[in-house]
Write an enzyme that holds these catalytic residues in place. Structure first.
Site, PDB file in Angstrom:
ATOM      1  N   CYS A 157     -51.160 -26.131  33.547  1.00 47.17           N
ATOM      2  CA  CYS A 157     -50.662 -24.536  33.856  1.00 47.17           C
ATOM      3  C   CYS A 157     -50.713 -24.412  35.331  1.00 47.17           C
ATOM      4  CB  CYS A 157     -51.875 -24.242  33.029  1.00 47.17           C
ATOM      5  SG  CYS A 157     -52.227 -24.688  31.361  1.00 47.17           S
TER       6      CYS A 157
ATOM      7  N   HIS B 244     -53.114 -17.058  35.108  1.00 46.68           N
ATOM      8  CA  HIS B 244     -53.060 -18.027  33.680  1.00 46.68           C
ATOM      9  C   HIS B 244     -53.297 -17.226  32.718  1.00 46.68           C
ATOM     10  CE1 HIS B 244     -51.871 -21.168  31.611  1.00 46.68           C
ATOM     11  NE2 HIS B 244     -52.694 -21.665  31.482  1.00 46.68           N
TER      12      HIS B 244
ATOM     13  N   ASN C 110     -50.766 -18.693  25.279  1.00 48.70           N
ATOM     14  CA  ASN C 110     -50.621 -19.872  26.878  1.00 48.70           C
ATOM     15  C   ASN C 110     -49.674 -20.460  26.808  1.00 48.70           C
ATOM     16  OD1 ASN C 110     -50.808 -22.041  28.953  1.00 48.70           O
ATOM     17  ND2 ASN C 110     -53.478 -22.440  27.844  1.00 48.70           N
TER      18      ASN C 110
HETATM   19  O1  UT7 Z   1     -54.613 -23.859  30.144  1.00 49.86           O
HETATM   20  C1  UT7 Z   1     -55.188 -24.977  30.464  1.00 49.86           C
HETATM   21  C2  UT7 Z   1     -56.329 -24.479  30.396  1.00 49.86           C
HETATM   22  N1  UT7 Z   1     -57.421 -24.935  29.103  1.00 49.86           N
HETATM   23  C3  UT7 Z   1     -58.533 -23.433  29.085  1.00 49.86           C
HETATM   24  O2  UT7 Z   1     -58.027 -22.871  29.927  1.00 49.86           O
HETATM   25  C4  UT7 Z   1     -58.994 -23.013  27.918  1.00 49.86           C
HETATM   26  C5  UT7 Z   1     -60.470 -23.172  28.139  1.00 49.86           C
HETATM   27  N2  UT7 Z   1     -61.227 -23.249  26.910  1.00 49.86           N
HETATM   28  C6  UT7 Z   1     -61.090 -22.078  25.501  1.00 49.86           C
HETATM   29  O3  UT7 Z   1     -60.280 -21.058  26.051  1.00 49.86           O
HETATM   30  C7  UT7 Z   1     -62.415 -21.954  24.685  1.00 49.86           C
HETATM   31  O4  UT7 Z   1     -63.029 -23.299  24.906  1.00 49.86           O
HETATM   32  C8  UT7 Z   1     -61.923 -22.501  23.089  1.00 49.86           C
HETATM   33  C9  UT7 Z   1     -61.052 -20.677  22.946  1.00 49.86           C
HETATM   34  C10 UT7 Z   1     -60.948 -23.899  23.443  1.00 49.86           C
HETATM   35  C11 UT7 Z   1     -62.719 -22.500  22.181  1.00 49.86           C
HETATM   36  O5  UT7 Z   1     -63.544 -21.533  22.135  1.00 49.86           O
HETATM   37  P1  UT7 Z   1     -65.138 -21.817  22.153  1.00 49.86           P
HETATM   38  O6  UT7 Z   1     -65.827 -20.401  22.378  1.00 49.86           O
HETATM   39  O7  UT7 Z   1     -65.195 -22.630  23.394  1.00 49.86           O
HETATM   40  O8  UT7 Z   1     -65.086 -22.149  21.022  1.00 49.86           O
HETATM   41  P2  UT7 Z   1     -65.597 -23.755  20.622  1.00 49.86           P
HETATM   42  O9  UT7 Z   1     -65.020 -25.085  21.231  1.00 49.86           O
HETATM   43  O10 UT7 Z   1     -67.047 -23.897  21.500  1.00 49.86           O
HETATM   44  O11 UT7 Z   1     -65.991 -23.395  19.020  1.00 49.86           O
HETATM   45  C12 UT7 Z   1     -66.607 -22.769  18.700  1.00 49.86           C
HETATM   46  C13 UT7 Z   1     -66.731 -23.065  16.925  1.00 49.86           C
HETATM   47  C14 UT7 Z   1     -66.714 -24.864  16.624  1.00 49.86           C
HETATM   48  O12 UT7 Z   1     -67.720 -25.066  15.696  1.00 49.86           O
HETATM   49  P3  UT7 Z   1     -69.627 -25.055  15.877  1.00 49.86           P
HETATM   50  O13 UT7 Z   1     -69.169 -26.485  15.927  1.00 49.86           O
HETATM   51  O14 UT7 Z   1     -70.252 -23.568  16.350  1.00 49.86           O
HETATM   52  O15 UT7 Z   1     -70.072 -25.380  13.937  1.00 49.86           O
HETATM   53  C15 UT7 Z   1     -65.345 -24.894  16.514  1.00 49.86           C
HETATM   54  O16 UT7 Z   1     -65.188 -25.920  15.273  1.00 49.86           O
HETATM   55  O17 UT7 Z   1     -65.667 -22.827  17.128  1.00 49.86           O
HETATM   56  C16 UT7 Z   1     -64.696 -23.664  15.895  1.00 49.86           C
HETATM   57  N3  UT7 Z   1     -63.481 -23.341  15.919  1.00 49.86           N
HETATM   58  C17 UT7 Z   1     -62.721 -22.192  14.891  1.00 49.86           C
HETATM   59  N4  UT7 Z   1     -62.999 -21.318  13.889  1.00 49.86           N
HETATM   60  C18 UT7 Z   1     -62.385 -21.260  13.955  1.00 49.86           C
HETATM   61  C19 UT7 Z   1     -62.355 -23.727  16.338  1.00 49.86           C
HETATM   62  N5  UT7 Z   1     -62.136 -23.582  17.252  1.00 49.86           N
HETATM   63  C20 UT7 Z   1     -60.996 -22.587  15.859  1.00 49.86           C
HETATM   64  C21 UT7 Z   1     -60.391 -21.888  15.132  1.00 49.86           C
HETATM   65  N6  UT7 Z   1     -61.119 -21.308  13.992  1.00 49.86           N
HETATM   66  N7  UT7 Z   1     -59.477 -22.340  15.126  1.00 49.86           N
END
Ligand code: UT7
Length: 334
Positions: free
Chosen positions: A114, A255, A285
């Site tokens: 990225c 980004h 992204n």
């Molecule tokens: O570009 C390169 C660098 N990359 C980044 O900068 C990405 C950085 N990370 C992020 O943007 C975020 O961490 C994500 C968007 C990938 C995820 O968001 P989050 O708020 O960190 O969610 P999480 O991974 O902590 O997941 C929270 C909950 C989980 O459920 P439980 O364990 O709380 O029951 C996940 O299983 O959301 C669930 N979840 C979803 N639910 C509905 C994960 N993906 C989804 C989804 N739809 N697509």
């Protein structure tokens, strides 16, 4: 003696027609439009069904050349930032060189995920500043759909396909163009965001395919924590060392990985949302393409104007991260 600076004199982008919306994902995996919008800011992304990264790159370069009114034969160097090259070798730069007929150019690919665009931009600028080249094309292009597992809801909703390019030339004004940069890498982040299959570590086998090792792996939460601090810190650092306050910066060009990371960076820089280029809602992204895609759209719409001060900022796999300060010198879009 005044320093020769490299400056962006033209910009252009190309995205495929096909859209994958949040509503489409609701039918593919266990997710909702509401979750995707609130957690990421994404509404839809573009998907390239037929073709490869070189197509995204070549189309974006051709747009850029048209905007500058020059032919491909005038290009000295092509640098392609990508993590989804058409193939391991030849480089995507070679394929693009042939496709667009840049018969006087040499070229190579840069792999910095990225942060690929800032890394490639700063690399290209060195060839201008030393007088080695007069016209360098830097293109960020990624067909992220080619390495995305569309059954993995954690990742598949994040990525899209796009290509966007800039033309670098020497600046007549030494106080304009690319003024400063801070770039970093830290390989200890490898385990949080990677694609382990296909390289010399894990050459393709039935097993690597069965284990889905040819797809993006991301520990989203872990990446978020580091990215949100890293991108804000490096942006604040480049402002501080150039004695800039929020009022001195016209645009943050971040980004586009997550709207919450973008907002945190803008907040740290003392910038209002109105001064931040955001198109993650439309494209998701697109890895190396996000920053030049913003530049191109904002230039095309007349919002990015000659003389404005911009800070580009990125954070990605590696870890790789950085910021670039520049004064925009391309002629305004007509
Ligand atoms: O570009 C390169 C660098 N990359 C980044 O900068 C990405 C950085 N990370 C992020 O943007 C975020 O961490 C994500 C968007 C990938 C995820 O968001 P989050 O708020 O960190 O969610 P999480 O991974 O902590 O997941 C929270 C909950 C989980 O459920 P439980 O364990 O709380 O029951 C996940 O299983 O959301 C669930 N979840 C979803 N639910 C509905 C994960 N993906 C989804 C989804 N739809 N697509």
């Amino acid at each position: 003696m005044t320093k020769t600076r490299a400056t962006i004199t033209a910009v252009g982008h190309w995205v495929p027609e096909e859209r994958l919306t949040n509503a489409d994902f609701e039918k593919m995996v266990d997710t909702t439009d509401e979750w995707i919008r609130t957690r990421t800011g994404i509404v839809e992304r573009r998907i390239l069904r037929n073709g490869a990264t070189s197509d995204l790159a070549a189309n974006a370069i051709q747009e850029t050349l048209k905007n500058r009114g020059i032919s491909a034969a005038e290009i000295d160097l092509i640098i392609v930032a990508t993590v989804t090259p058409d193939m391991f070798f030849p480089s995507t730069a070679c394929l693009v060189q042939d496709r667009i007929g840049a018969k006087n150019a040499w070229g190579f690919d840069v792999s910095a995920a990225c942060s690929g665009f800032p890394f490639a931009l700063v690399t290209g600028a060195q060839f201008i500043e030393t007088g080695t080249c007069r016209k360098v094309v830097v293109v960020g292009a990624d067909k992220m759909s080619s390495i995305t597992d569309y059954t993995d809801r954690n990742n598949c909703i994040l990525f899209g396909d796009a290509g966007a390019a800039v033309l670098l030339e020497p600046s007549a004004d030494s106080s304009a163009g690319i003024l400063d940069h801070i770039l970093h890498c830290d390989g200890s982040g490898e385990r949080f965001l990677n694609m382990h299959g296909g390289g010399s570590l894990n050459p393709p086998t039935h097993e690597t395919v069965d284990k889905k090792m040819h797809y993006i792996f991301q520990d989203g939460k872990a990446v978020f924590k580091v990215a949100v601090v890293g991108m804000a810190d490096v942006s604040a650092e480049i402002m501080e060392r150039n004695n800039l306050a929020g009022k001195d910066v016209d645009w943050l060009v971040p980004h586009q990985a997550n709207l919450r990371i973008i907002d945190a960076t803008a907040g740290r820089m003392g910038l209002d949302r109105s001064k931040v280029m955001i198109n993650i809602d439309k494209y998701g992204n697109t890895t190396a393409a996000t920053i030049p895609l913003c530049l191109s759209e904002w230039w095309q719409s007349g919002k990015l104007k000659k003389g404005q001060t911009i800070v580009m900022a990125s954070f990605g796999a590696g870890w790789t991260w950085g910021a670039v300060l520049m004064k925009w010198t391309a002629e305004d879009a007509r």
